[in-house]
Write a protein that holds these residues in place. Structure first.
Motif, PDB file in Angstrom:
ATOM      1  N   VAL A  17       0.838  -1.195   0.000  1.00 57.57           N
ATOM      2  CA  VAL A  17       0.000   0.000   0.000  1.00 57.57           C
ATOM      3  C   VAL A  17       0.876   1.249   0.000  1.00 57.57           C
ATOM      4  CG1 VAL A  17      -1.698   1.315   1.335  1.00 57.57           C
ATOM      5  CG2 VAL A  17      -1.944  -1.160   1.098  1.00 57.57           C
ATOM      6  N   ARG A  18       1.946   1.233   0.770  1.00 55.88           N
ATOM      7  CA  ARG A  18       2.854   2.393   0.823  1.00 55.88           C
ATOM      8  C   ARG A  18       3.439   2.684  -0.564  1.00 55.88           C
ATOM      9  NH1 ARG A  18       8.311   3.781   1.846  1.00 55.88           N
ATOM     10  NH2 ARG A  18       8.486   5.594   3.222  1.00 55.88           N
ATOM     11  N   THR A  19       3.833   1.636  -1.279  1.00 57.30           N
ATOM     12  CA  THR A  19       4.374   1.799  -2.626  1.00 57.30           C
ATOM     13  C   THR A  19       3.340   2.422  -3.555  1.00 57.30           C
ATOM     14  OG1 THR A  19       5.796  -0.125  -2.311  1.00 57.30           O
ATOM     15  CG2 THR A  19       5.399   0.568  -4.580  1.00 57.30           C
ATOM     16  N   LEU A  20       2.104   1.946  -3.467  1.00 54.86           N
ATOM     17  CA  LEU A  20       1.043   2.488  -4.313  1.00 54.86           C
ATOM     18  C   LEU A  20       0.751   3.947  -3.977  1.00 54.86           C
ATOM     19  CD1 LEU A  20      -1.388  -0.549  -4.426  1.00 54.86           C
ATOM     20  CD2 LEU A  20       0.179   0.223  -6.213  1.00 54.86           C
ATOM     21  N   LEU A  21       0.769   4.288  -2.691  1.00 60.19           N
ATOM     22  CA  LEU A  21       0.523   5.678  -2.291  1.00 60.19           C
ATOM     23  C   LEU A  21       1.654   6.598  -2.742  1.00 60.19           C
ATOM     24  CD1 LEU A  21      -1.022   5.197   1.258  1.00 60.19           C
ATOM     25  CD2 LEU A  21      -2.180   5.950  -0.828  1.00 60.19           C
ATOM     26  N   LEU A  22       2.893   6.136  -2.629  1.00 61.71           N
ATOM     27  CA  LEU A  22       4.016   6.938  -3.111  1.00 61.71           C
ATOM     28  C   LEU A  22       3.956   7.113  -4.628  1.00 61.71           C
ATOM     29  CD1 LEU A  22       6.928   5.577  -0.894  1.00 61.71           C
ATOM     30  CD2 LEU A  22       5.885   7.850  -0.805  1.00 61.71           C
ATOM     31  N   ALA A  23       3.583   6.049  -5.331  1.00 59.86           N
ATOM     32  CA  ALA A  23       3.439   6.146  -6.790  1.00 59.86           C
ATOM     33  C   ALA A  23       2.327   7.124  -7.139  1.00 59.86           C
ATOM     34  CB  ALA A  23       3.148   4.771  -7.384  1.00 59.86           C
ATOM     35  N   TRP A  24       1.224   7.074  -6.397  1.00 58.13           N
ATOM     36  CA  TRP A  24       0.120   8.009  -6.643  1.00 58.13           C
ATOM     37  C   TRP A  24       0.580   9.449  -6.431  1.00 58.13           C
ATOM     38  CZ3 TRP A  24      -2.267  11.463  -3.324  1.00 58.13           C
ATOM     39  CH2 TRP A  24      -3.402  12.088  -3.834  1.00 58.13           C
ATOM     40  N   ALA A  25       1.314   9.703  -5.353  1.00 57.29           N
ATOM     41  CA  ALA A  25       1.809  11.056  -5.079  1.00 57.29           C
ATOM     42  C   ALA A  25       2.756  11.517  -6.187  1.00 57.29           C
ATOM     43  CB  ALA A  25       2.504  11.099  -3.720  1.00 57.29           C
ATOM     44  N   ALA A  26       3.621  10.632  -6.644  1.00 54.31           N
ATOM     45  CA  ALA A  26       4.533  10.979  -7.738  1.00 54.31           C
ATOM     46  C   ALA A  26       3.762  11.249  -9.022  1.00 54.31           C
ATOM     47  CB  ALA A  26       5.552   9.860  -7.949  1.00 54.31           C
ATOM     48  N   LEU A  27       2.729  10.469  -9.285  1.00 51.65           N
ATOM     49  CA  LEU A  27       1.907  10.690 -10.479  1.00 51.65           C
ATOM     50  C   LEU A  27       1.197  12.046 -10.409  1.00 51.65           C
ATOM     51  CD1 LEU A  27       0.459   7.125 -10.979  1.00 51.65           C
ATOM     52  CD2 LEU A  27       1.948   8.350 -12.571  1.00 51.65           C
ATOM     53  N   MET A  28       0.742  12.431  -9.230  1.00 48.34           N
ATOM     54  CA  MET A  28       0.100  13.741  -9.074  1.00 48.34           C
ATOM     55  C   MET A  28       1.102  14.867  -9.315  1.00 48.34           C
ATOM     56  SD  MET A  28      -3.058  13.257  -8.612  1.00 48.34           S
ATOM     57  CE  MET A  28      -2.875  11.861  -9.703  1.00 48.34           C
ATOM     58  N   ALA A  62       3.805   6.745 -17.530  1.00 49.85           N
ATOM     59  CA  ALA A  62       3.423   5.423 -18.040  1.00 49.85           C
ATOM     60  C   ALA A  62       4.244   4.326 -17.374  1.00 49.85           C
ATOM     61  CB  ALA A  62       3.598   5.371 -19.552  1.00 49.85           C
ATOM     62  N   GLY A  63       5.531   4.575 -17.180  1.00 48.78           N
ATOM     63  CA  GLY A  63       6.380   3.597 -16.511  1.00 48.78           C
ATOM     64  C   GLY A  63       5.928   3.318 -15.088  1.00 48.78           C
ATOM     65  N   MET A  64       5.550   4.372 -14.378  1.00 48.92           N
ATOM     66  CA  MET A  64       5.075   4.192 -13.006  1.00 48.92           C
ATOM     67  C   MET A  64       3.777   3.398 -12.973  1.00 48.92           C
ATOM     68  SD  MET A  64       5.930   7.781 -11.223  1.00 48.92           S
ATOM     69  CE  MET A  64       5.858   7.115  -9.586  1.00 48.92           C
ATOM     70  N   ILE A  65       2.879   3.701 -13.890  1.00 49.77           N
ATOM     71  CA  ILE A  65       1.601   2.981 -13.931  1.00 49.77           C
ATOM     72  C   ILE A  65       1.822   1.515 -14.297  1.00 49.77           C
ATOM     73  CG2 ILE A  65      -0.587   2.790 -15.183  1.00 49.77           C
ATOM     74  CD1 ILE A  65      -0.505   5.912 -15.348  1.00 49.77           C
ATOM     75  N   LEU A  66       2.660   1.277 -15.301  1.00 53.90           N
ATOM     76  CA  LEU A  66       2.924  -0.103 -15.714  1.00 53.90           C
ATOM     77  C   LEU A  66       3.598  -0.902 -14.603  1.00 53.90           C
ATOM     78  CD1 LEU A  66       4.141   0.499 -19.365  1.00 53.90           C
ATOM     79  CD2 LEU A  66       2.031  -0.630 -18.675  1.00 53.90           C
ATOM     80  N   ARG A  67       4.569  -0.298 -13.920  1.00 54.62           N
ATOM     81  CA  ARG A  67       5.293  -1.006 -12.866  1.00 54.62           C
ATOM     82  C   ARG A  67       4.439  -1.249 -11.624  1.00 54.62           C
ATOM     83  NH1 ARG A  67       8.892   2.492 -14.244  1.00 54.62           N
ATOM     84  NH2 ARG A  67      10.647   1.771 -15.421  1.00 54.62           N
ATOM     85  N   ASN A  68       3.775  -0.199 -11.162  1.00 57.24           N
ATOM     86  CA  ASN A  68       3.129  -0.266  -9.860  1.00 57.24           C
ATOM     87  C   ASN A  68       1.676  -0.721  -9.912  1.00 57.24           C
ATOM     88  OD1 ASN A  68       5.358   0.704  -8.234  1.00 57.24           O
ATOM     89  ND2 ASN A  68       5.080   2.605  -9.335  1.00 57.24           N
ATOM     90  N   TYR A  69       0.918  -0.219 -10.854  1.00 54.40           N
ATOM     91  CA  TYR A  69      -0.511  -0.516 -10.862  1.00 54.40           C
ATOM     92  C   TYR A  69      -0.859  -1.714 -11.741  1.00 54.40           C
ATOM     93  CZ  TYR A  69      -1.103   3.670  -8.179  1.00 54.40           C
ATOM     94  OH  TYR A  69      -1.015   4.601  -7.185  1.00 54.40           O
ATOM     95  N   LEU A  70      -0.136  -1.902 -12.829  1.00 59.01           N
ATOM     96  CA  LEU A  70      -0.361  -3.084 -13.652  1.00 59.01           C
ATOM     97  C   LEU A  70       0.586  -4.218 -13.266  1.00 59.01           C
ATOM     98  CD1 LEU A  70      -1.014  -1.418 -17.117  1.00 59.01           C
ATOM     99  CD2 LEU A  70      -2.648  -2.187 -15.400  1.00 59.01           C
TER     100      LEU A  70
END
Length: 104
Positions: A17-28, A62-70
């Motif tokens: 969850v922490r990884t996903l939240l950090l990725a979300w913050a970076a995406l924002m 796109a890289g962050m989405i592919l790595r973390n969310y997909l």
């Protein structure tokens, strides 16, 4: 007897969850970068430099989405294929934009 130890059997391939939240913050943050590079409040056309900045930000997002969310971090070959395809596409788009601006 199995060759998999108890620690390996319990390993999860899902992101934390922490990884996903950090990725979300970076995406924002990158979305704000996209707004700045895209000059959303300006009515003038973008220059080639701004288009390159948009392409780099898009590729990073796109890289962050592919790595973390997909979860393609667990399938590095597919991740590399998608990232290479996106890079080729973005270079083509920016190249066509630069070509069109050179003609104008």
């Amino acid at each position: 007897p199995s060759s998999i130890s108890c620690g390996e059997a319990m390993r999860s391939y899902y992101p934390k969850v922490r990884t996903l939240l950090l990725a979300w913050a970076a995406l924002m943050a990158l979305t704000i970068g996209t707004m700045v590079a895209g000059r959303v409040t300006d009515t003038n056309s973008l220059g080639v430099g701004w288009m390159v900045a948009l392409g780099v930000i898009t590729w990073a997002k796109a890289g962050m989405i592919l790595r973390n969310y997909l979860n393609l971090r667990t399938a590095p070959t597919w991740l590399d294929v998608f990232m290479a395809y996106l890079l080729i596409l973005l270079v083509l788009v920016v190249g066509l934009f630069a070509f069109a601006n050179a003609k104008a």
